[in-house]
Motif scaffolding. Structure first.
Motif, PDB file in Angstrom:
ATOM      1  N   PHE A  92      33.578   3.822  50.297  1.00  0.00           N
ATOM      2  CA  PHE A  92      33.428   2.521  49.646  1.00  0.00           C
ATOM      3  C   PHE A  92      33.487   1.355  50.630  1.00  0.00           C
ATOM      4  O   PHE A  92      32.651   0.454  50.594  1.00  0.00           O
TER       5      PHE A  92
ATOM      6  N   THR B  30      27.827   4.378  41.268  1.00  0.00           N
ATOM      7  CA  THR B  30      28.320   3.153  41.899  1.00  0.00           C
ATOM      8  C   THR B  30      27.933   3.071  43.374  1.00  0.00           C
ATOM      9  O   THR B  30      27.436   2.033  43.834  1.00  0.00           O
TER      10      THR B  30
ATOM     11  N   ALA C  44      24.219   2.495  44.090  1.00  0.00           N
ATOM     12  CA  ALA C  44      23.820   1.153  43.672  1.00  0.00           C
ATOM     13  C   ALA C  44      24.112   0.096  44.731  1.00  0.00           C
ATOM     14  O   ALA C  44      23.556  -1.009  44.678  1.00  0.00           O
ATOM     15  N   GLU C  45      24.965   0.426  45.702  1.00  0.00           N
ATOM     16  CA  GLU C  45      25.247  -0.502  46.803  1.00  0.00           C
ATOM     17  C   GLU C  45      24.105  -0.570  47.810  1.00  0.00           C
ATOM     18  O   GLU C  45      24.093  -1.443  48.685  1.00  0.00           O
TER      19      GLU C  45
ATOM     20  N   HIS D 223      31.107   9.472  38.707  1.00  0.00           N
ATOM     21  CA  HIS D 223      30.405   8.203  38.465  1.00  0.00           C
ATOM     22  C   HIS D 223      30.376   7.353  39.727  1.00  0.00           C
ATOM     23  O   HIS D 223      29.341   6.745  40.063  1.00  0.00           O
ATOM     24  N   PHE D 224      31.489   7.314  40.442  1.00  0.00           N
ATOM     25  CA  PHE D 224      31.530   6.527  41.674  1.00  0.00           C
ATOM     26  C   PHE D 224      30.504   7.031  42.685  1.00  0.00           C
ATOM     27  O   PHE D 224      29.743   6.254  43.263  1.00  0.00           O
TER      28      PHE D 224
ATOM     29  N   ASP E 232      37.753   1.935  32.905  1.00  0.00           N
ATOM     30  CA  ASP E 232      36.907   2.181  31.741  1.00  0.00           C
ATOM     31  C   ASP E 232      37.700   2.995  30.720  1.00  0.00           C
ATOM     32  O   ASP E 232      38.482   3.877  31.081  1.00  0.00           O
TER      33      ASP E 232
ATOM     34  N   PRO F 292      37.653  -2.136  42.847  1.00  0.00           N
ATOM     35  CA  PRO F 292      36.759  -0.980  42.763  1.00  0.00           C
ATOM     36  C   PRO F 292      37.220   0.003  41.704  1.00  0.00           C
ATOM     37  O   PRO F 292      38.422   0.187  41.486  1.00  0.00           O
ATOM     38  N   GLU F 293      36.253   0.650  41.060  1.00  0.00           N
ATOM     39  CA  GLU F 293      36.599   1.476  39.894  1.00  0.00           C
ATOM     40  C   GLU F 293      37.542   2.616  40.231  1.00  0.00           C
ATOM     41  O   GLU F 293      38.382   2.997  39.409  1.00  0.00           O
TER      42      GLU F 293
ATOM     43  N   THR G 201      37.259   9.741  38.226  1.00  0.00           N
ATOM     44  CA  THR G 201      36.325   8.636  38.442  1.00  0.00           C
ATOM     45  C   THR G 201      35.264   8.973  39.480  1.00  0.00           C
ATOM     46  O   THR G 201      34.321   8.211  39.665  1.00  0.00           O
TER      47      THR G 201
END
Length: 528
Positions: free
Chosen positions: A105, A167, A170-171, A162-163, A345, A312-313, A159
């Protein structure tokens, strides 16, 4: 090259994720060795480094700065060697998960390299994720691991898919690079699914409690405080009593001597949504920056800036309060991120409301000062200018968190909290840290249960029950960290009382010396 410089070279090679997050070149394409043999080898090597460094003659240092650097390295090693008696890598999934999430991340958050290089490094690390998670499954010992810590790891691991697959890609702006990263993420996500199933069935029988002996050893050897857990607990009780009296006086100006009831009422005035909370924090951060500059409290480094973003998620199941991502100290970057504590979430509307309540408009000024100006962001962006490599690599929360709480008090002295509401909230932030001193020591020394700790945090500070629960879980997982805030602030205040120069020079000098154990910080600004 000094012996401690040789150690720093070894350290960066031995801990490549840590090295890359610090900004060291050449370490960003591997997660490192997470096997039992790898952990054991590093533990043995650190014992040897400690023996070599402590055998050095005091007269061998060229300068006071060299002596302080050596003291910093030795304090770190003493903490590591002591902690190896209770190896985290056998007890907790956190060392494995933290390395993966942080290494993937953070580079995209900081964007210090071209996007193609960031993707190449991420793809290389993703390829190692299955082996790291297999090591986690192999290394966790049911007789040592704690059910509480395993559950925290499980919540975070859930998590991951999905991360990794949504996620993180998408960066990436370039379509082809995004597709490459998404493809590389699938095997890693599959490995996380396997870990989730493993942790879901894992039966842990160990304790999360550190115990008084190791806790006190870390306070004395790593933090160089000169006292142990019992004394720290008593200091927390005394600080709480003093702050309680002050808060009753301020609350009386708002109509009641019951400061908890007044804080409860103040928390009704909060942003309506998580995004509104983020936007209001951004505005407060800019106000704090302007105030610190106008009052000439610190020297600002060129080009620094602090973004204010949602947390961050992957952190949301673990951290219920604001946090900060520092610029990599081994680079020239002075850009940091103040993370606003979004909820995970799946939280209910009431759970979200409770999070918003503990980030009320009365509390926002103190939190923005702490996380940004002249707290963490100012300190850690200013610190990038030090030429002392050891101080870029090692820092203790007893200074870093102590500094951020200390400057809250400075801003109060300067008139920043200019209403009874914000003054009471400022004191509430401080009494919350006194409660942490009491609870953390009591938890890990066996004097308090989790339920008692949650009740203490919900009644002795103005935390909602949900936030108190999240806080106590953090204390169980991260012993000795929670007391660092007020303990460090008090010690910095004592050093300031003995300093003879002006306020800005003191701030620049002590904060610019690093994030040193407090005894070394005193030596850095008040040489004997």
């Amino acid at each position: 090259m000094t012996l401690h410089d040789e150690f720093l070279d070894w350290y960066l090679d031995a801990y490549p994720v840590r090295a890359a997050l610090l900004g060291a070149d050449g370490h960003d394409r591997t997660l490192g060795d997470f096997s039992a043999a790898g952990f054991s080898a590093r533990e043995r090597a650190e014992e040897q480094w400690l023996r070599r460094l402590t055998s050095e003659s005091p007269g061998s240092f060229d300068s006071l700065d060299d002596e302080i650097d050596r003291g910093l390295v030795v304090s770190h090693l003493r903490g590591s060697v002591a902690s190896a008696r209770r190896p985290e890598w056998r007890r907790d999934p956190a060392p494995y998960l933290g390395a993966i999430f942080g290494s993937l991340f953070t580079p995209f958050q900081q964007r210090l390299k071209p996007e193609a290089e960031l993707v190449e490094a991420a793809v290389a690390r993703l390829a190692e994720v299955p082996a790291v998670l297999a090591a986690c499954r192999d290394n966790l010992d049911p007789d040592l691991a704690s059910d509480l810590l395993v559950k925290r790891g499980l919540d975070q691991a859930r998590t991951a898919r999905h991360f990794l697959t949504v996620t993180l890609p998408a960066e990436v702006r370039d379509e082809d690079l995004r597709a490459r990263l998404a493809a590389a993420a699938e095997p890693a996500a599959d490995a996380f699914d396997k870990l989730v199933a493993f942790l879901d069935d894992f039966e842990a029988h160990g304790s999360w409690r550190m115990g008084e002996e190791l806790y006190s050893t870390l306070l004395r050897e790593r933090e160089m405080l000169g006292y142990g857990a019992s004394e720290l607990h008593d200091k927390g009780l005394a600080a709480w009593d003093e702050l309680d009296a002050r808060m009753r006086e301020v609350a009386q100006r708002l109509g009641s001597a019951d400061w908890r009831a007044v804080m409860e009422s103040l928390q009704d005035d909060h942003p309506p949504t998580l995004e509104a909370m983020r936007a209001e924090y951004e505005a407060e951060t800019l106000r704090a920056r302007d105030f610190a500059r106008d009052r000439d409290l610190v020297t600002f480094p060129d080009g620094e800036n602090c973004q204010v973003l949602p947390s961050p998620e992957f952190q949301r199941p673990l951290i219920a309060v604001a946090s900060y991502l520092a610029p990599p100290p081994l680079t020239t970057s002075t850009a940091g991120v103040f993370f606003v504590p979004y909820t995970p979430d799946g939280f209910t509307e009431e759970q979200v409301r409770q999070r918003l309540r503990t980030n009320s408009r009365a509390q926002m000024p103190s939190i923005a000062v702490h996380e940004a100006y002249p707290g963490h962001h100012w300190h850690l962006s200013y610190l990038t200018g030090t030429p002392r490599r050891a101080r870029k690599i090692f820092r203790t929360p007893y200074f870093v968190e102590g500094w951020a709480l200390y400057v809250e008090k400075v801003m109060h002295e300067q008139g920043y909290f200019d209403t009874p509401q914000t003054e009471l909230a400022h004191l509430d932030c401080r009494i919350f840290r006194a409660a942490r001193m009491v609870v953390d020591t009591a938890l890990h020394c066996g004097d308090m249960s989790i339920a008692e700790a949650e009740e203490f945090m919900a009644t002795k500070a103005s935390l909602s029950p949900g936030t108190a629960k999240g806080e106590v879980g953090r204390y169980c997982a991260w012993p000795t960290q929670a007391p660092s805030y007020l303990t460090g602030a008090i010690e910095i205040e004592r050093i300031r009382a003995d300093y003879t120069g002006d306020l800005r020079t003191f701030h620049d000098s002590i904060a610019g010396s690093g994030g040193l154990p407090l005894g070394l910080a005193r030596k850095a600004v008040i040489p004997a």
